[in-house]
Design an enzyme around this catalytic site. Structure first.
Site, short mmCIF file in Angstrom:
data_model
loop_
_atom_site.label_atom_id
_atom_site.label_comp_id
_atom_site.label_asym_id
_atom_site.label_seq_id
_atom_site.Cartn_x
_atom_site.Cartn_y
_atom_site.Cartn_z
N ASP A 1 24.03 41.18 38.22
CA ASP A 1 24.53 40.19 39.36
C ASP A 1 23.44 39.27 39.30
OD1 ASP A 1 26.86 41.32 40.24
OD2 ASP A 1 26.00 42.90 41.69
N SER B 1 36.85 39.04 52.23
CA SER B 1 37.57 39.84 51.52
C SER B 1 37.21 39.27 49.93
CB SER B 1 38.75 39.66 51.64
OG SER B 1 39.92 40.39 50.49
#
EC number: 7.2.2.6
Length: 700
Positions: A328, A397
């Site tokens: 990441d 989300s």
């Protein structure tokens, strides 16, 4: 924390007698480790344990046979030796210590892990927990009676009795007993990476309500103790394959030695049973067999020294074969404290208007990022002119890629990825403008993350979230590249920001605007090419990808779901640690390969040292290339060297061969040159010196 506030803190504080845990890591007693290893090395002489190592089991059986011949010299017929009991007794002693040294190598590696487990056990003891009922009442119970799903209340000074998730409150927690890091860690509810707490740590400020996530005996420290003690130690696939290969080689040499008496009888040079056993032990790969388990255990131990707990040796070994490293961006390649730096107004709006809309869209955002937006907005003068109690928060989300607030009166404030906000505004019959794209590029080209903010159908501006690439990360990626590891950066940022960060960090490849589903797809694509993939994560949405990866490292601050999905846990919560773990895995494989090469070339050299034993009776002394004093001295010298080389190599097996940033074929050539050639030369020198010593003391 209303259920808590009504309870007297004086009554609820743990009594001094309830907090008996050590608040610092216990020091590991080096002397105790060696004493434990010496004791365990004798215990491992038990046949049930000895048979687990086929090669050393042959040496174990040979010891019993030579012992029998020492007691009964004529057990297998008359012997031609002048003093058979002395010679056979010396052989027995040497063979015994060969087995014992192999056991000691394994026991020493295990003892180091057990010492770390004892240090952890010293911080884990029964405490009194304050169990919180649904009606707000609190009952004091033993920590051993807590079950998964129970809620507990802790205040400053309390030991957290079991693993859990913070469901209410913000507090500083001292995790030094586990991580060794003295700086307290902020724990708060609503944070995906800062809500997980570990049993045995201590709260040092404020108060928390925690939901227990592990039953008694199944907590994180319990699993760590079991792994470090070796209770779940299983041989890795490579270990099993090498063990089978060594067993087959030993079986072949057993048949070869078994046929030698026939040839010896033909040339009228009889060979005694002790000499045959000595020849067999010299031929079979005892060195690598004696150190094989120690190498594997030490690999897990080195990982533990990096404050990483591996669920198995298989995970550590797999690190050495990793071809692709997926990382990441935020918190791994960059520092991870992505905070609001500036507001950029567009569409003729003022910076004060952007601050107000950003404040409205972030009021329910409990993440550090969201809180930084609120702080920046308030610093610029933005104030609430709406009632949050009559508003509704909209959580972020991965599908919508935005969050916000439904305000009283039907108005909608949103912040999120620029593309997502564009779609949201268009769905409300609004339009975006070229100014938005210009602000987007302005932030992206600085390596920042742009978030657009809107109210209903109108976009007000862009939030500049700033992050910084970690110092030295480029050099670490260069090292991995030289080792043949391909690095891939995954980020939810746009392509411009991702390209800037990727170029600065020096990764091989990047994937922008990535979703959790994209992580799994990338891993599967790499695995379909026959590559082994490693990745790191900490959030619940990382769990599926962590399961899919061959090697997965989760942060100690990560969620319970992520910890259960990964096969390694980093107690320091440093995502770049995965780079170190890959190096350790490669070091494990290199060490095993180097010592295997050394062992095989050793066996060849020892074989030529004992050849004269077979042919001395037929006047073929020309084969005595080392000019050893006698057959007996040659046998004893070879076996003494064979026994002593194991403890000599124990430090190398435990510490590991020094790793160089080279590709696999380069490492192979280097190992053959150093350990192959060294393994062929060392026995000739050592055996000759031992032979001279034996002759000097009159044992020849």
């Amino acid at each position: 924390m209303n259920p808590v506030a009504s309870t007297s803190k004086a009554r609820l504080r743990s009594r001094p007698g309830d907090r008996r845990q050590s608040r610092k890591k216990a020091k590991i007693n080096t002397k105790g480790i060696y004493l434990r290893a010496i004791r365990d090395a004798f215990i491992k002489l038990n046949p049930k344990n000895a048979i687990k190592n086929p090669v050393m089991f042959l040496v174990w059986l040979g010891t019993l046979i030579t012992l029998s011949v020492t007691i009964y010299p004529n057990l297998f017929g008359l012997t031609q030796q002048k003093n058979p009991q002395l010679f056979n007794g010396l052989l027995t002693g040497i063979l015994f210590f060969t087995v014992w040294f192999a056991n000691f190598a394994e026991a020493l590696a295990e003892a180091r892990g057990k010492a770390q487990a004892n240090a952890l056990r010293s911080i884990k003891s029964e405490t009194i927990a304050k169990k919180l009922a649904s009606d707000g009442t609190i009952t004091e119970v033993s920590s051993t009676n807590l079950q998964q799903g129970d809620n507990i209340y802790v205040v400053a000074g309390d030991i957290i009795p079991a693993d859990g998730e913070v469901i209410m409150g913000v507090a500083s927690v001292d995790e030094s007993a586990i991580t060794g890091e003295s700086a307290p860690v902020l724990k708060e509810s609503g944070s995906d990476i800062a809500s997980s707490v570990t049993g045995g740590t201590r709260i040092i400020s404020d108060e928390l309500i925690i939901r227990i996530t592990a039953d008694p005996g199944k907590g994180f420290i319990d699993r760590m103790i079991a792994l470090l003690e070796g209770k779940k130690r299983r041989k890795t696939p490579n270990e099993i394959a090498l063990t089978v290969l060594l067993a087959v080689l030993s079986l072949v040499f057993l048949f070869v030695v078994a046929t030698l008496p026939v040839f010896a009888y033909y040339v009228k040079s009889p060979i005694s049973v002790p000499i045959l056993i000595a020849l067999l032990v010299a031929l079979i790969p005892t060195t690598i067999s004696g150190l094989l388990s120690a190498i594997g255990i030490a690999g897990m131990d080195r990982v533990a020294q990096f404050n990483v707990i591996a669920t198995s040796g298989r995970a550590v070994e797999a690190c050495g074969d990793v071809n692709t490293l997926i990382l990441d961006k935020t918190g791994t390649i960059t520092l991870g404290n992505r905070l609001a730096e500036d507001f950029i107004p567009i569409n003729n709006h003022s910076i004060e208007e952007v601050a107000y809309i950003a404040l409205a869209a972030s009021v329910f955002d409990d993440t550090p990022e969201g809180k930084s937006i609120v702080r920046l907005a308030q610093r610029l003068g933005a104030r609430f002119d709406f009632d949050p109690n009559q508003s509704e928060g909209v959580a972020f989300s991965s599908k919508t890629r935005m969050s916000g607030t439904n305000l009283y009166g039907g108005r909608e404030a949103r912040k999120g990825a620029v593309g997502a906000i564009k779609d949201f505004v268009r769905s409300r019959n609004g339009d975006d403008t070229p100014e938005l794209d210009a602000a987007y590029e302005q932030v992206s080209r600085q390596g920042g993350t742009p978030l657009a903010v809107c109210l209903d159908s109108e976009i007000y501006g862009v939030i500049y979230l700033k992050d910084v690439v970690k110092p030295g990360i480029r050099e670490r990626f260069d090292q991995l590249r030289r080792m043949g590891v391909h690095t891939v950066m995954l980020t939810g940022d746009n392509r411009i920001t991702a390209a800037v960060i990727a170029n600065e960090a020096g990764v091989d490849e990047f994937i922008a605007e990535a979703t959790p589903e994209d992580k799994i797809s990338v891993i599967q694509e790499e695995q379909a090419k026959g590559k082994l993939v490693a990745m790191t994560g900490d959030g619940t949405n990382d769990a599926p990808a962590l399961v899919q990866a061959n090697v997965s490292l989760v942060m100690n601050t990560g969620t319970q779901a992520a910890k259960e999905a990964a096969n390694m846990v980093d107690l320091d919560s440093d995502p770049t640690k995965l780079i170190d773990i890959v190096s350790i895995g490669k070091q494990l494989l290199i060490t095993r390969g180097a010592l295997t090469t050394f062992s095989i070339t050793n066996d060849i050299a020892k074989y030529f040292a004992i050849i004269p034993v077979i042919f001395t009776a037929v006047n073929l002394q020309s084969l005595n290339i080392m000019n050893l004093t006698s057959a007996n001295s040659g046998v004893l010298s070879a076996l003494i060297y064979n026994a002593l080389i194991i403890p000599v190599l124990i430090p190398l097996a435990l510490k590991g061969v020094q790793i160089k940033p080279l590709k696999a074929n380069q490492l192979l050539q280097r190992n053959i040159l150093i350990y192959g050639l060294g393994g062929a030369i060392a026995p000739f020198i050592a055996i000759k010196l031992i032979d001279m010593l034996i002759t000097a003391v009159g044992l020849a």
